[in-house]
Scaffold this motif. Sequence first.
Motif, PDB file in Angstrom:
ATOM      1  N   MET A  51       5.977 -67.774 -32.137  1.00  0.00           N
ATOM      2  CA  MET A  51       6.928 -68.563 -31.024  1.00  0.00           C
ATOM      3  C   MET A  51       6.480 -67.850 -29.741  1.00  0.00           C
ATOM      4  N   THR A  52       6.193 -68.453 -28.771  1.00  0.00           N
ATOM      5  CA  THR A  52       5.404 -67.883 -27.568  1.00  0.00           C
ATOM      6  C   THR A  52       6.893 -67.779 -26.291  1.00  0.00           C
ATOM      7  N   THR A  53       6.789 -67.009 -25.379  1.00  0.00           N
ATOM      8  CA  THR A  53       7.652 -66.695 -24.366  1.00  0.00           C
ATOM      9  C   THR A  53       7.145 -67.464 -23.186  1.00  0.00           C
ATOM     10  N   ASN A  54       7.996 -68.323 -22.506  1.00  0.00           N
ATOM     11  CA  ASN A  54       7.488 -68.784 -21.367  1.00  0.00           C
ATOM     12  C   ASN A  54       7.644 -67.892 -20.045  1.00  0.00           C
ATOM     13  N   VAL A  55       6.451 -68.138 -19.530  1.00  0.00           N
ATOM     14  CA  VAL A  55       6.449 -67.008 -18.129  1.00  0.00           C
ATOM     15  C   VAL A  55       6.085 -68.023 -16.966  1.00  0.00           C
ATOM     16  N   GLY A  56       6.319 -67.298 -16.039  1.00  0.00           N
ATOM     17  CA  GLY A  56       5.768 -67.738 -14.299  1.00  0.00           C
ATOM     18  C   GLY A  56       5.262 -66.595 -13.803  1.00  0.00           C
ATOM     19  N   ILE A  57       4.355 -67.133 -12.895  1.00  0.00           N
ATOM     20  CA  ILE A  57       3.796 -66.273 -11.958  1.00  0.00           C
ATOM     21  C   ILE A  57       3.971 -66.475 -10.610  1.00  0.00           C
ATOM     22  N   LEU A  58       4.496 -65.458  -9.897  1.00  0.00           N
ATOM     23  CA  LEU A  58       4.657 -65.468  -8.327  1.00  0.00           C
ATOM     24  C   LEU A  58       3.569 -65.160  -7.790  1.00  0.00           C
ATOM     25  N   GLY A  59       3.337 -66.055  -6.515  1.00  0.00           N
ATOM     26  CA  GLY A  59       2.103 -65.549  -6.101  1.00  0.00           C
ATOM     27  C   GLY A  59       0.698 -66.079  -6.685  1.00  0.00           C
ATOM     28  N   ALA A  60       0.704 -67.011  -7.446  1.00  0.00           N
ATOM     29  CA  ALA A  60      -0.213 -67.590  -8.367  1.00  0.00           C
ATOM     30  C   ALA A  60      -1.612 -67.985  -7.752  1.00  0.00           C
ATOM     31  N   THR A  61      -1.827 -68.187  -6.638  1.00  0.00           N
ATOM     32  CA  THR A  61      -3.045 -68.399  -5.823  1.00  0.00           C
ATOM     33  C   THR A  61      -3.897 -67.503  -5.515  1.00  0.00           C
ATOM     34  N   GLY A  62      -3.281 -66.344  -5.561  1.00  0.00           N
ATOM     35  CA  GLY A  62      -4.250 -65.172  -4.838  1.00  0.00           C
ATOM     36  C   GLY A  62      -5.040 -64.373  -5.956  1.00  0.00           C
ATOM     37  N   ALA A  63      -5.588 -63.374  -5.578  1.00  0.00           N
ATOM     38  CA  ALA A  63      -6.616 -62.954  -6.181  1.00  0.00           C
ATOM     39  C   ALA A  63      -6.110 -62.273  -7.696  1.00  0.00           C
ATOM     40  N   ALA A 111       5.419 -72.133 -15.271  1.00  0.00           N
ATOM     41  CA  ALA A 111       5.490 -72.278 -13.877  1.00  0.00           C
ATOM     42  C   ALA A 111       4.545 -71.202 -12.891  1.00  0.00           C
ATOM     43  N   VAL A 112       4.023 -71.940 -11.869  1.00  0.00           N
ATOM     44  CA  VAL A 112       3.506 -71.124 -10.835  1.00  0.00           C
ATOM     45  C   VAL A 112       3.786 -71.363  -9.553  1.00  0.00           C
ATOM     46  N   THR A 113       3.950 -70.304  -8.583  1.00  0.00           N
ATOM     47  CA  THR A 113       4.430 -70.454  -7.370  1.00  0.00           C
ATOM     48  C   THR A 113       3.356 -69.797  -6.229  1.00  0.00           C
ATOM     49  N   ALA A 114       3.831 -70.336  -5.047  1.00  0.00           N
ATOM     50  CA  ALA A 114       2.838 -69.859  -4.023  1.00  0.00           C
ATOM     51  C   ALA A 114       3.766 -69.980  -2.601  1.00  0.00           C
ATOM     52  N   SER A 115       2.952 -70.228  -1.443  1.00  0.00           N
ATOM     53  CA  SER A 115       3.506 -70.445  -0.129  1.00  0.00           C
ATOM     54  C   SER A 115       3.977 -72.010   0.000  1.00  0.00           C
ATOM     55  N   GLU A 116       4.754 -72.071   0.876  1.00  0.00           N
ATOM     56  CA  GLU A 116       5.204 -73.578   1.141  1.00  0.00           C
ATOM     57  C   GLU A 116       4.191 -74.486   1.323  1.00  0.00           C
ATOM     58  N   TYR A 176      13.320 -73.187  -7.356  1.00  0.00           N
ATOM     59  CA  TYR A 176      12.517 -74.058  -7.825  1.00  0.00           C
ATOM     60  C   TYR A 176      11.537 -73.502  -9.179  1.00  0.00           C
ATOM     61  N   VAL A 177      12.174 -72.600  -9.824  1.00  0.00           N
ATOM     62  CA  VAL A 177      11.662 -72.042 -11.062  1.00  0.00           C
ATOM     63  C   VAL A 177      12.546 -72.521 -12.364  1.00  0.00           C
ATOM     64  N   PRO A 178      11.852 -72.935 -13.167  1.00  0.00           N
ATOM     65  CA  PRO A 178      12.812 -73.651 -14.474  1.00  0.00           C
ATOM     66  C   PRO A 178      13.544 -72.348 -14.923  1.00  0.00           C
ATOM     67  N   ASN A 179      14.610 -72.813 -15.717  1.00  0.00           N
ATOM     68  CA  ASN A 179      15.537 -71.809 -16.183  1.00  0.00           C
ATOM     69  C   ASN A 179      15.302 -71.387 -17.644  1.00  0.00           C
ATOM     70  N   PRO A 223      14.203 -59.374  -5.386  1.00  0.00           N
ATOM     71  CA  PRO A 223      15.668 -59.310  -5.701  1.00  0.00           C
ATOM     72  C   PRO A 223      16.453 -60.563  -5.885  1.00  0.00           C
ATOM     73  N   LYS A 224      16.052 -61.562  -5.320  1.00  0.00           N
ATOM     74  CA  LYS A 224      16.704 -62.852  -5.359  1.00  0.00           C
ATOM     75  C   LYS A 224      16.591 -63.167  -6.866  1.00  0.00           C
ATOM     76  N   PHE A 225      15.153 -63.191  -7.296  1.00  0.00           N
ATOM     77  CA  PHE A 225      15.009 -63.626  -8.767  1.00  0.00           C
ATOM     78  C   PHE A 225      15.910 -62.521  -9.561  1.00  0.00           C
ATOM     79  N   ALA A 226      15.797 -61.351  -9.541  1.00  0.00           N
ATOM     80  CA  ALA A 226      16.600 -60.544 -10.304  1.00  0.00           C
ATOM     81  C   ALA A 226      18.100 -60.885 -10.270  1.00  0.00           C
TER      82      ALA A 226
END
Length: 346
Positions: free
Chosen positions: A1-13, A32-37, A72-75, A94-97
């Motif tokens: 069974m895998t754990t769902n993960v997201g990446i904040l700032g996914a388009t950078g190096a 999930a992947v996030t980046a700037s607006e 905007y990040v899935p629960n 801190p908002k995510f935490a």
Amino acid sequence: MTTNVGILGATGAVGQRLIQLLDPHPQFEIAAVTASEDSAGKTYREAAKWRIDTPIPQSVADLEVRQTDPTYVPNDVDLLFSSLPSGVGEAVEPKFAEEGYVLSSNSSNFRTDPDVPLTIPEVNPEHLDLIEVQRDERGWDGAIIKNPNCSTITMVPPLAALDDAFGLERVDVSTLQAVSGAGYSGVTSMEIIDNAIPHIGGEEEKMETESKKLLGEFDGAQVRWNNFAAAASCNRIPTLDGHLENVWADTSADVTPEEAAEAMASYPSADDLYSSPEQLIRVFEEPDRPQPRLDRNRDNGMAIAVGGVQETTNGVQFNCLAHNTLRGAAGASILNGELLLEEGHL
């Protein structure tokens, strides 16, 4: 069974390295992947200028890029890897935490905060228990843990081996750092070709402080920093990847080069974590090793290479090297994520 993960700032190096390493990972699945607006709403393929030498994983290429906001990040995402610029991370993490997300972060903000674990799993996994202190003090359901700076993480495992066996009194280090450590746009070709830059802003302070926290003792309530003296000089050179460092370590007990080399070579890996190398520290007898081009990719870029171990008046001198975007950044965050999973913090 895998754990769902997201990446904040996914388009950078570092975000791209995270995607490269996570796509085949047996325990994690990118959800999930996030980046700037400006990138939000596009597919990842459209938003990211892909610069890694392997193709964009098909499983990620068609993901919609989301705004870097908890709304905007899935629960069902259980772990977030953060590669945000430190200024953004300081405001957003801190908002995510607060919303209950657990973050394994490569960003430099909060690394020396007393209730934030700064962790190298092979060196100080017990510091992860600061999570409970953090949650109590900040009222969070989630948590933030950090991996250290890419230059710090190169020298700390060898220093941990020496400290355990002989004690540390003083550490001096001069670095020769690759251009990828500054990000794709961090150093222009006109600055670095046929050149070396004898200053990297804020880098010396990070090495001098983070190393003391990493090698400190957790007493159940706080980390008591190691009190060895430390001084760093950080230099940028025109190699693509791999930070090479010259280290002078004064020890409390007498030590020969042979004893120091044995202590480092036998320093244990984290056998129960997928990304930890079979041998954490590879020690070379050759005086001209390690070298970035030859040694940065050992054990999938997660090993530390050491060479040139010599006796000094008060201890030993040695050279060490690690791949700065693998062991020093993306891989370090993933290894901390594996530790979080192993220790039941997700």
